[in-house]
Design a protein around this motif. Sequence first.
Motif, PDB file in Angstrom:
ATOM      1  N   ILE A  68       0.760  -1.437   0.124  1.00 31.50           N
ATOM      2  CA  ILE A  68      -0.056   0.055   0.053  1.00 31.50           C
ATOM      3  C   ILE A  68       1.012   1.282  -0.018  1.00 31.50           C
ATOM      4  O   ILE A  68       0.382   2.275  -0.816  1.00 31.50           O
ATOM      5  CB  ILE A  68      -0.944  -0.016   1.323  1.00 31.50           C
ATOM      6  N   ALA A  69       2.056   1.216   0.938  1.00 26.57           N
ATOM      7  CA  ALA A  69       2.777   2.465   0.824  1.00 26.57           C
ATOM      8  C   ALA A  69       3.401   2.787  -0.388  1.00 26.57           C
ATOM      9  O   ALA A  69       3.556   3.890  -0.748  1.00 26.57           O
ATOM     10  CB  ALA A  69       4.074   2.327   1.803  1.00 26.57           C
ATOM     11  N   ALA A  86      -4.265   6.844  -9.376  1.00 28.84           N
ATOM     12  CA  ALA A  86      -5.304   6.510  -8.516  1.00 28.84           C
ATOM     13  C   ALA A  86      -4.733   5.008  -7.790  1.00 28.84           C
ATOM     14  O   ALA A  86      -4.332   4.188  -8.632  1.00 28.84           O
ATOM     15  CB  ALA A  86      -6.470   6.386  -8.741  1.00 28.84           C
ATOM     16  N   THR A  87      -5.418   4.808  -6.821  1.00 22.95           N
ATOM     17  CA  THR A  87      -5.009   3.622  -6.096  1.00 22.95           C
ATOM     18  C   THR A  87      -6.404   2.901  -5.152  1.00 22.95           C
ATOM     19  O   THR A  87      -7.144   3.929  -4.552  1.00 22.95           O
ATOM     20  CB  THR A  87      -3.976   3.297  -5.142  1.00 22.95           C
ATOM     21  N   SER A  91      -6.748   1.379   2.871  1.00 23.89           N
ATOM     22  CA  SER A  91      -6.397   2.400   3.696  1.00 23.89           C
ATOM     23  C   SER A  91      -6.981   3.786   3.192  1.00 23.89           C
ATOM     24  O   SER A  91      -7.000   4.810   3.702  1.00 23.89           O
ATOM     25  CB  SER A  91      -4.604   2.783   3.690  1.00 23.89           C
ATOM     26  N   ASN A  92      -7.681   3.646   2.074  1.00 23.36           N
ATOM     27  CA  ASN A  92      -8.502   4.716   1.401  1.00 23.36           C
ATOM     28  C   ASN A  92      -9.428   5.375   2.186  1.00 23.36           C
ATOM     29  O   ASN A  92     -10.020   6.642   2.221  1.00 23.36           O
ATOM     30  CB  ASN A  92      -8.630   4.531  -0.016  1.00 23.36           C
ATOM     31  N   ALA A  96     -13.458   7.310  -0.521  1.00 28.22           N
ATOM     32  CA  ALA A  96     -12.248   7.703  -1.525  1.00 28.22           C
ATOM     33  C   ALA A  96     -12.231   6.548  -2.426  1.00 28.22           C
ATOM     34  O   ALA A  96     -11.865   6.621  -3.866  1.00 28.22           O
ATOM     35  CB  ALA A  96     -11.087   7.608  -0.764  1.00 28.22           C
ATOM     36  N   ASN A  97     -12.327   5.189  -2.208  1.00 30.69           N
ATOM     37  CA  ASN A  97     -12.623   4.109  -3.093  1.00 30.69           C
ATOM     38  C   ASN A  97     -13.552   4.280  -4.110  1.00 30.69           C
ATOM     39  O   ASN A  97     -13.653   3.896  -5.432  1.00 30.69           O
ATOM     40  CB  ASN A  97     -12.802   2.824  -2.293  1.00 30.69           C
ATOM     41  N   ARG A  98     -14.915   4.882  -3.640  1.00 35.02           N
ATOM     42  CA  ARG A  98     -15.970   4.921  -4.462  1.00 35.02           C
ATOM     43  C   ARG A  98     -15.612   6.135  -5.585  1.00 35.02           C
ATOM     44  O   ARG A  98     -15.971   6.029  -6.785  1.00 35.02           O
ATOM     45  CB  ARG A  98     -17.293   5.317  -3.785  1.00 35.02           C
TER      46      ARG A  98
END
Length: 601
Positions: A68-69, A86-87, A91-92, A96-98
Amino acid sequence: MPLTRARAALKSVFGYDDFRPGQDEVIGAVLSGEDVLAVMPTGSGKSMCYQLPAVVDGGLTVVVSPLIALMRDQVQQMGHVGVSAATLNSSNGDEANRETLRRIRAGEVSLLFVSPERLAGDGLVSLLAASKVKRLAIDEAHCVSQWGHDFRPEYRQLASVREALGQVQVVALTATADAATRGDIVSQLFPRPPRVVVHSFDRPNIHLRFEAKERPRAQIEDFLTRHKGDSGIIYAGSRDKTEKLADWLTGKGIRSVAYHAGLDPAVRARHQDIFLQEDGVVVVATIAFGMGINKPDVRFVVHADMPSGVEAYYQEIGRAGRDGLPADTLTLYGIEDIAFRRRQIDDKAISEAQRRVEQRRLSAMIDLAESATCRRQTLLAYFGEQRGPCGACDLCQGGAELVDATIDAQKVLSAVARTGQRYGAAHLVDILRGEATDTIQRQGHDQIKTFGVGTDKSAHIWRTIIRQLFAAGALAEASEEHGGFRLTEQGDAIMRGRETIALRKVKDAPARRARMSSTRENRTDGLDTAAAALFEQLRALRREIAQDEGVPAYMVFPDRTLIEMAESRPASLDEMRAVQGVGERKLVLYGEAFLDAIGSA
């Protein structure tokens, strides 16, 4: 021509005039639509091999990354040069993921960073298939191979991901893969033979040094005296040791943090951010730290304990000097490291074929540590690359030679045999040197034939001979619980004169400070006094900007760019544009601030 367009984008977006060695071949093949397996050393710019094609020909590139880092770091870097990235990760947060999923559907993302685990669930592959993915880039591709040094079963699922995405183009990249690992990667990921590019493994800017453990903390402290204010990594063999070493360094006035898998995730993330975002921080870590670390200005890597194999060693030291400036390494090793690594292999629940592979890898690591010839030559030979002595490693600078050590070996082996094959190095050295300690007298070992046969040599020399015999396989551990040595078949043959053995010629260790002297140049060597002072001013400005923006300092500009600014002293934005590493977006973001700093210096 694809490469002509790529070279133009390399300058306008990333600020670089030309490709690093090997990049043009890989990028040209990618832009021509070929599947590619690229084996390139850390610091050679592997990530550019999928970033630049995404900029040049558009579409969505999905990048598989193990951490993730690293994903977060690359997204930040792309944002700083104006590339939409984007990722999707845990952790988002859901919102944020949506938003990222919305941007993907809308065709607003050029680079999507995702873990192999995330690709396997949540229907993500179906969504991506509908979004018409152009290519699949697989970073740290050695993880797909059971023969690799960092095998991860999740990577085995990527072949089915490729199929579900419509047999899209695949670009697989790794820093370390021998022939067996490369063959396994190809069979796992590619339905047809890819273009395989194996670039030179040589990293000439990295100075290689090994030392047998004598006083490990003193050896590390001496090494660090030449790296005040530098960022570096110290690898240790256990979680407990990382914390103790970090505390000890802090007590010595060195900013340091510990990193291992057992830390609270929030603490671990904070420590990694401190290391990535601040100058002059030393992270003391287990091997849980480092894969994909994208900090270019790591000036040194220390191994406080011997690595498990040459691939792991190579990848870990490769985290130093990614900017191409001089970097330093120190690897400490001892009998206890070799014994520990051998036990690790013996205790693993693995097939005999895999056990033999790991034993060969450990033997190669021991050979590198105990080598009498050029370190770089030995290291590159492991990867099938032939070259002459480098003239710059510790052995080329300090000299070493192999000599017939059969007689000295027989003295040691005889002492082992005559004392029941259960005592350790300290006891054996006392016997050889005729030291009538209480223990030796109590055991009657002052009466054996071998007592006192080695008074012509120091304790240091005998300890080194014993270590080399253990490394060579003439001695083995007598007991996992209590240690000590026993003879192997080879050791018995040497003792009885049926075999000879050559060992590295041993000298008494000179004063530590003199031994640690080095001709390694510093990153600012060659700058005059005024330019060196300006470099430090620019570094301070960079630190202020990075802190304000909450990003790593190197994301503003790397050291190499600041050095070129200090040397050339650009006086206008046009002149600033000519500096390596200054792309159009960074020119807009930071150009005036750095011109002001240069003009007022």
